[in-house]
Write a protein that holds these residues in place. Structure first.
Motif, PDB file in Angstrom:
ATOM      1  N   ASP A 264      -4.353 -63.945 -52.107  1.00  0.00           N
ATOM      2  CA  ASP A 264      -3.365 -64.848 -52.712  1.00  0.00           C
ATOM      3  C   ASP A 264      -2.531 -64.096 -53.736  1.00  0.00           C
ATOM      4  O   ASP A 264      -1.297 -64.193 -53.758  1.00  0.00           O
ATOM      5  CB  ASP A 264      -4.046 -66.028 -53.410  1.00  0.00           C
ATOM      6  N   LEU A 265      -3.206 -63.345 -54.603  1.00  0.00           N
ATOM      7  CA  LEU A 265      -2.499 -62.590 -55.645  1.00  0.00           C
ATOM      8  C   LEU A 265      -1.589 -61.534 -55.034  1.00  0.00           C
ATOM      9  O   LEU A 265      -0.480 -61.301 -55.524  1.00  0.00           O
ATOM     10  CB  LEU A 265      -3.495 -61.945 -56.604  1.00  0.00           C
ATOM     11  N   ARG A 266      -2.022 -60.904 -53.973  1.00  0.00           N
ATOM     12  CA  ARG A 266      -1.195 -59.886 -53.306  1.00  0.00           C
ATOM     13  C   ARG A 266       0.071 -60.516 -52.716  1.00  0.00           C
ATOM     14  O   ARG A 266       1.162 -59.963 -52.834  1.00  0.00           O
ATOM     15  CB  ARG A 266      -2.000 -59.181 -52.225  1.00  0.00           C
ATOM     16  N   GLU A 267      -0.070 -61.679 -52.107  1.00  0.00           N
ATOM     17  CA  GLU A 267       1.093 -62.357 -51.511  1.00  0.00           C
ATOM     18  C   GLU A 267       2.089 -62.813 -52.589  1.00  0.00           C
ATOM     19  O   GLU A 267       3.292 -62.672 -52.425  1.00  0.00           O
ATOM     20  CB  GLU A 267       0.635 -63.555 -50.681  1.00  0.00           C
ATOM     21  N   VAL A 268       1.572 -63.363 -53.675  1.00  0.00           N
ATOM     22  CA  VAL A 268       2.434 -63.788 -54.782  1.00  0.00           C
ATOM     23  C   VAL A 268       3.163 -62.577 -55.360  1.00  0.00           C
ATOM     24  O   VAL A 268       4.366 -62.626 -55.639  1.00  0.00           O
ATOM     25  CB  VAL A 268       1.612 -64.525 -55.863  1.00  0.00           C
ATOM     26  N   THR A 269       2.457 -61.480 -55.519  1.00  0.00           N
ATOM     27  CA  THR A 269       3.061 -60.262 -56.074  1.00  0.00           C
ATOM     28  C   THR A 269       4.106 -59.695 -55.121  1.00  0.00           C
ATOM     29  O   THR A 269       5.168 -59.241 -55.563  1.00  0.00           O
ATOM     30  CB  THR A 269       1.972 -59.234 -56.409  1.00  0.00           C
ATOM     31  N   ALA A 270       3.848 -59.726 -53.830  1.00  0.00           N
ATOM     32  CA  ALA A 270       4.839 -59.258 -52.858  1.00  0.00           C
ATOM     33  C   ALA A 270       6.108 -60.102 -52.933  1.00  0.00           C
ATOM     34  O   ALA A 270       7.225 -59.565 -52.896  1.00  0.00           O
ATOM     35  CB  ALA A 270       4.256 -59.290 -51.443  1.00  0.00           C
TER      36      ALA A 270
ATOM     37  N   GLY B  10       3.880 -58.272 -63.335  1.00  0.00           N
ATOM     38  CA  GLY B  10       3.019 -59.247 -63.993  1.00  0.00           C
ATOM     39  C   GLY B  10       2.503 -60.333 -63.068  1.00  0.00           C
ATOM     40  O   GLY B  10       1.524 -61.008 -63.397  1.00  0.00           O
ATOM     41  N   ALA B  11       3.126 -60.508 -61.911  1.00  0.00           N
ATOM     42  CA  ALA B  11       2.692 -61.557 -60.980  1.00  0.00           C
ATOM     43  C   ALA B  11       1.250 -61.357 -60.531  1.00  0.00           C
ATOM     44  O   ALA B  11       0.551 -62.323 -60.225  1.00  0.00           O
ATOM     45  CB  ALA B  11       3.621 -61.608 -59.770  1.00  0.00           C
ATOM     46  N   ALA B  12       0.801 -60.117 -60.524  1.00  0.00           N
ATOM     47  CA  ALA B  12      -0.580 -59.824 -60.116  1.00  0.00           C
ATOM     48  C   ALA B  12      -1.590 -60.429 -61.087  1.00  0.00           C
ATOM     49  O   ALA B  12      -2.775 -60.529 -60.766  1.00  0.00           O
ATOM     50  CB  ALA B  12      -0.783 -58.317 -60.027  1.00  0.00           C
ATOM     51  N   TYR B  13      -1.115 -60.839 -62.250  1.00  0.00           N
ATOM     52  CA  TYR B  13      -2.002 -61.395 -63.277  1.00  0.00           C
ATOM     53  C   TYR B  13      -1.894 -62.905 -63.390  1.00  0.00           C
ATOM     54  O   TYR B  13      -2.177 -63.474 -64.439  1.00  0.00           O
ATOM     55  CB  TYR B  13      -1.743 -60.705 -64.621  1.00  0.00           C
ATOM     56  N   LEU B  14      -1.512 -63.547 -62.296  1.00  0.00           N
ATOM     57  CA  LEU B  14      -1.534 -65.005 -62.237  1.00  0.00           C
ATOM     58  C   LEU B  14      -2.949 -65.465 -62.564  1.00  0.00           C
ATOM     59  O   LEU B  14      -3.916 -64.982 -61.993  1.00  0.00           O
ATOM     60  CB  LEU B  14      -1.147 -65.461 -60.821  1.00  0.00           C
ATOM     61  N   HIS B  15      -3.048 -66.362 -63.521  1.00  0.00           N
ATOM     62  CA  HIS B  15      -4.361 -66.841 -63.956  1.00  0.00           C
ATOM     63  C   HIS B  15      -4.767 -68.078 -63.157  1.00  0.00           C
ATOM     64  O   HIS B  15      -3.929 -68.906 -62.828  1.00  0.00           O
ATOM     65  CB  HIS B  15      -4.345 -67.173 -65.451  1.00  0.00           C
TER      66      HIS B  15
ATOM     67  N   PRO C 100       3.968 -68.697 -46.285  1.00  0.00           N
ATOM     68  CA  PRO C 100       3.178 -69.925 -46.425  1.00  0.00           C
ATOM     69  C   PRO C 100       2.073 -69.788 -47.479  1.00  0.00           C
ATOM     70  O   PRO C 100       1.759 -70.757 -48.163  1.00  0.00           O
ATOM     71  CB  PRO C 100       2.598 -70.137 -45.021  1.00  0.00           C
ATOM     72  N   VAL C 101       1.520 -68.597 -47.634  1.00  0.00           N
ATOM     73  CA  VAL C 101       0.486 -68.395 -48.661  1.00  0.00           C
ATOM     74  C   VAL C 101       1.073 -68.588 -50.053  1.00  0.00           C
ATOM     75  O   VAL C 101       0.468 -69.236 -50.907  1.00  0.00           O
ATOM     76  CB  VAL C 101      -0.177 -67.001 -48.524  1.00  0.00           C
ATOM     77  N   VAL C 102       2.261 -68.043 -50.301  1.00  0.00           N
ATOM     78  CA  VAL C 102       2.908 -68.197 -51.612  1.00  0.00           C
ATOM     79  C   VAL C 102       3.147 -69.676 -51.898  1.00  0.00           C
ATOM     80  O   VAL C 102       2.857 -70.159 -52.994  1.00  0.00           O
ATOM     81  CB  VAL C 102       4.220 -67.390 -51.693  1.00  0.00           C
ATOM     82  N   VAL C 103       3.651 -70.399 -50.917  1.00  0.00           N
ATOM     83  CA  VAL C 103       3.910 -71.831 -51.096  1.00  0.00           C
ATOM     84  C   VAL C 103       2.599 -72.574 -51.346  1.00  0.00           C
ATOM     85  O   VAL C 103       2.525 -73.431 -52.231  1.00  0.00           O
ATOM     86  CB  VAL C 103       4.664 -72.402 -49.876  1.00  0.00           C
TER      87      VAL C 103
END
Length: 187
Positions: A19-25, A99-104, A150-153
């Motif tokens: 999830d974190l990888r997709e958000v960061t991408a 910083g997106a990789a650090y989504l809490h 779809p993962v980001v959403v």
């Protein structure tokens, strides 16, 4: 973050490393689109590009560690050296990508900025270059929404809607948030 994507208490969001990888991408895609704005202003300053590169490295399987933190911090410092507001916003987009990789995994609306901040800063940079034309930002956000996987959403929908405030960038975060949560996005 709990490995395997499980949540702890009710105030925690389930997040996996993927999830974190997709958000960061997604954040890196957004920031990549406006790196040229910063580089036109500060051609000898690689710090924002380095932050986006670190974001991509994490998104593609790298470690979430020192490189992301250091390049995000360096991109923030680069923003302070920018001669134009548009270049500053572009550097902030790069900082947000790293910083997106650090989504809490906290069920708080403020965490939405980790997911969508790079897109909002990038949209603001683009609209400023176009003479503060808000249509440019809206078009940019629409293009970025189409790039969200779809993962980001799905990750975004685990959080409350973006909070009020934050000036124009906050408004752009809310626009992108609304767009991505829209049931018509998938159509």
């Amino acid at each position: 973050m709990k490995d395997g994507g499980t949540a702890g208490d009710a105030g925690e969001i389930a997040l996996s490393r993927q999830d974190l990888r997709e958000v960061t991408a997604f954040a890196a895609v957004c920031a990549d689109a406006v790196l040229g704005i910063f580089e036109a202003d500060q051609p000898d300053d690689p710090r924002p590009r380095d932050a986006v590169r670190a974001a991509w490295e994490f998104a593609r399987g790298g470690e979430r560690g020192r490189s992301l933190r250091e390049t995000a911090s360096a991109a923030l410092k680069a923003a302070k050296s920018a001669d134009t507001v548009a270049a500053r916003e572009a550097a902030w987009a790069a900082m947000s990508a790293a910083g997106a990789a650090y989504l809490h995994p906290l069920a708080k609306a403020t965490q939405v900025k980790h997911i969508l901040g790079a897109g909002a800063y990038a949209a603001r940079a683009a609209e400023l270059v176009a003479g503060d034309d808000h249509r440019v930002a809206a078009e940019f956000l629409e293009r970025m929404a189409q790039r969200a996987t779809p993962v980001v959403v799905d990750v975004l929908k685990r959080y409350p809607a973006a909070p009020n405030g934050g000036g124009r960038v906050g408004e752009l975060i809310r626009l992108l948030d609304t767009e991505l949560r829209s049931p018509t996005l998938a159509e």
